[in-house]
Enzyme design. Sequence first.
Site, PDB file in Angstrom:
ATOM      1  N   ARG A 173      -2.681  -4.199   4.618  1.00 15.06           N
ATOM      2  CA  ARG A 173      -3.593  -3.096   4.896  1.00 15.06           C
ATOM      3  C   ARG A 173      -4.869  -3.296   4.086  1.00 15.06           C
ATOM      4  NH1 ARG A 173      -3.798   2.885   2.594  1.00 15.06           N
ATOM      5  NH2 ARG A 173      -5.670   3.487   3.740  1.00 15.06           N
ATOM      6  N   HIS A 216     -12.475   3.872   4.213  1.00 14.44           N
ATOM      7  CA  HIS A 216     -11.840   4.059   2.900  1.00 14.44           C
ATOM      8  C   HIS A 216     -12.934   4.375   1.889  1.00 14.44           C
ATOM      9  CE1 HIS A 216      -7.905   3.166   0.621  1.00 14.44           C
ATOM     10  NE2 HIS A 216      -8.691   3.783  -0.213  1.00 14.44           N
ATOM     11  N   GLU A 245      -7.170   9.247   3.422  1.00 18.66           N
ATOM     12  CA  GLU A 245      -7.130  10.365   2.475  1.00 18.66           C
ATOM     13  C   GLU A 245      -8.350  11.288   2.580  1.00 18.66           C
ATOM     14  OE1 GLU A 245      -6.073   9.403  -1.440  1.00 18.66           O
ATOM     15  OE2 GLU A 245      -4.235   8.438  -0.844  1.00 18.66           O
ATOM     16  N   ASN A 270       0.357   8.259   2.241  1.00 17.10           N
ATOM     17  CA  ASN A 270       0.061   7.720   0.899  1.00 17.10           C
ATOM     18  C   ASN A 270       0.766   8.655  -0.075  1.00 17.10           C
ATOM     19  OD1 ASN A 270      -1.646   6.012   2.234  1.00 17.10           O
ATOM     20  ND2 ASN A 270      -3.525   6.687   1.217  1.00 17.10           N
ATOM     21  N   TYR A 328       2.581   9.231  -4.033  1.00 16.91           N
ATOM     22  CA  TYR A 328       2.737   8.747  -5.412  1.00 16.91           C
ATOM     23  C   TYR A 328       3.695   9.602  -6.224  1.00 16.91           C
ATOM     24  CZ  TYR A 328      -1.036   5.582  -4.389  1.00 16.91           C
ATOM     25  OH  TYR A 328      -1.775   4.568  -3.837  1.00 16.91           O
ATOM     26  N   GLU A 384       0.602   3.783   1.389  1.00 14.63           N
ATOM     27  CA  GLU A 384       0.374   3.527  -0.051  1.00 14.63           C
ATOM     28  C   GLU A 384       1.503   4.107  -0.883  1.00 14.63           C
ATOM     29  OE1 GLU A 384      -3.309   4.862  -1.792  1.00 14.63           O
ATOM     30  OE2 GLU A 384      -4.440   4.152  -0.076  1.00 14.63           O
TER      31      GLU A 384
HETATM   32  C1  GCO Z   1      -6.064   6.774  -3.187  1.00  8.47           C
HETATM   33  C2  GCO Z   1      -6.716   5.640  -2.626  1.00  8.47           C
HETATM   34  C3  GCO Z   1      -6.542   4.342  -3.380  1.00  8.47           C
HETATM   35  C4  GCO Z   1      -6.266   4.493  -4.874  1.00  8.47           C
HETATM   36  C5  GCO Z   1      -4.772   4.570  -5.149  1.00  8.47           C
HETATM   37  C6  GCO Z   1      -4.503   4.748  -6.640  1.00  8.47           C
HETATM   38  O1  GCO Z   1      -4.951   7.070  -2.731  1.00  8.47           O
HETATM   39  O2  GCO Z   1      -6.655   7.398  -4.040  1.00  8.47           O
HETATM   40  O3  GCO Z   1      -6.311   5.435  -1.283  1.00  8.47           O
HETATM   41  O4  GCO Z   1      -7.799   3.777  -3.152  1.00  8.47           O
HETATM   42  O5  GCO Z   1      -6.798   3.393  -5.561  1.00  8.47           O
HETATM   43  O6  GCO Z   1      -4.216   5.646  -4.501  1.00  8.47           O
HETATM   44  O7  GCO Z   1      -5.121   5.927  -7.069  1.00  8.47           O
END
Ligand code: GCO
Length: 483
Positions: free
Chosen positions: A101, A145, A190, A315, A317, A383
């Site tokens: 990606r 992006h 995002e 995405n 985390y 992500e």
């Molecule tokens: C985001 C972006 C990425 C970041 C990654 C780490 O999710 O903020 O897509 O460009 O670098 O997530 O923060």
Amino acid sequence: MGTTLAARLDAWRGTNPFSAAPNASFPIAFPKDFWWGTATAAYQIEGAWNEDGKSESIWDRFAHTPGKIKNLDTGDVACDHYHRYREDIELMRALNLKSYRFSVSWPRIQPSGSGQPNPKGLDFYRRLVDALLEAKIRPFLTLYHWDLPQALEEAGGWPNRDTADRFADYVAIVARALGGRVSDWILLNEAVVFTTDGYLNGKKAPGRKSLHATLQATHTANLAQGKAFRALKAEQSQARAGSAFNMSPCEPASASEEDRLAAERAHRYRNLWFLEPALKGRYPDALAVPPGYLMGVKSGDMEQTRVPLDFIGVNLYDRTVVSAPSATERLLNPQFWLLPAKLGQGTQGPRTAFDWEVWPKAMYDMVTRITRDYGRPVIEITENGCSYEDAPGPDGQIHDRRRLDYHRGYLSELARAIHDGADVRGYHAWSLMDNFEWEEGFSQRFGLVYVDFKTQKRIMKESGQWYGRVAGENALPAEPRAR
Ligand code: GCO
């Protein structure tokens, strides 16, 4: 093997929810033809910020503004991927990647933000895509992006609804140029982040701080997503198109009804503000005041935003813990006037170098909720990753076991979600290599590959060696070791 995957994972999770115990009943297999990938973005890795006809983006302008980026870092050179992409594709081969990606830099394609394309810009991405295809790696192309041409910001930026038409024109140009080679496309990355951080709190480019501009920007982004989807399909009817949505399961901080309602509002804005206008042609009921007028919604707009996305990019985390603001807080703090919810991090899990909580169950919770709420849509994890500062040791290797554990934990929870019915087709580790982490500059390292930014030398980390084994075997191996 008598026990179900879920039971095996529950047993394993009982011991340590943040890293697989050695006796966990692994290997855990993934679906056939699963897309094992990594993710990057143009401004974060390419460099060549003003080469071959590329014009200034809002991130060039922001990074060149003193005080905006840690250590005065910029993406002027970054990972020099613009010149080193063949070397980087060799790293992808070593990782046994099936998918890569990446994003196209709009100002490389249309330096003024509109009009005829820059041939040298298109040629770079043709070379990159052809090299990926030669390596039998799926080019998974993100069209936006965050690097808006500065010229469009000067014309009003995302708050200006004309930007939606400019974006659709740009998408048509890229689809016409690359459509024969690229079949899977990500429209926006995002939108909740680039509108909030770009126009409300000013942390990211273009660094504006206006609630009204933010709301207008969110509506333009939804219009842009819908118009771009149609423009893409008009050029490439067989294309698969979705967006990458920054998502995080929103949990109430307590069992109180106020916190539960606040968490639901937070979920609807944070996770669904750019998904429901596409899938349902409406904004979710998230805000205390219906914002249609403030956003400049016009008759017929929601028909424009409504498109049948072919997949939902997630995405993810960590999780978000939400509490309701007090009456006084609501009165005194304008941000609670529209969204009466206090969003925070969980505090039970270990923390990354970015001070983000490690909470693998967030992957299971988010993927299964989207699966339940939207009729088992196709999902791609676009992500997932973590920042740790591990550097080469005395042996010259990078033993980043915390990153290996992170991916192993989140992938185990993803496997459990798939076992429980989610239709997940791929997983893209953020990131292929250490890169420019926006306002944090180069201070946060997310890569499976280490980058020495002084020499541009790349070194595969232990987590990358392990990930390459996972991608090669299409399974999480029994032993959390690379070989
Ligand atoms: C985001 C972006 C990425 C970041 C990654 C780490 O999710 O903020 O897509 O460009 O670098 O997530 O923060």
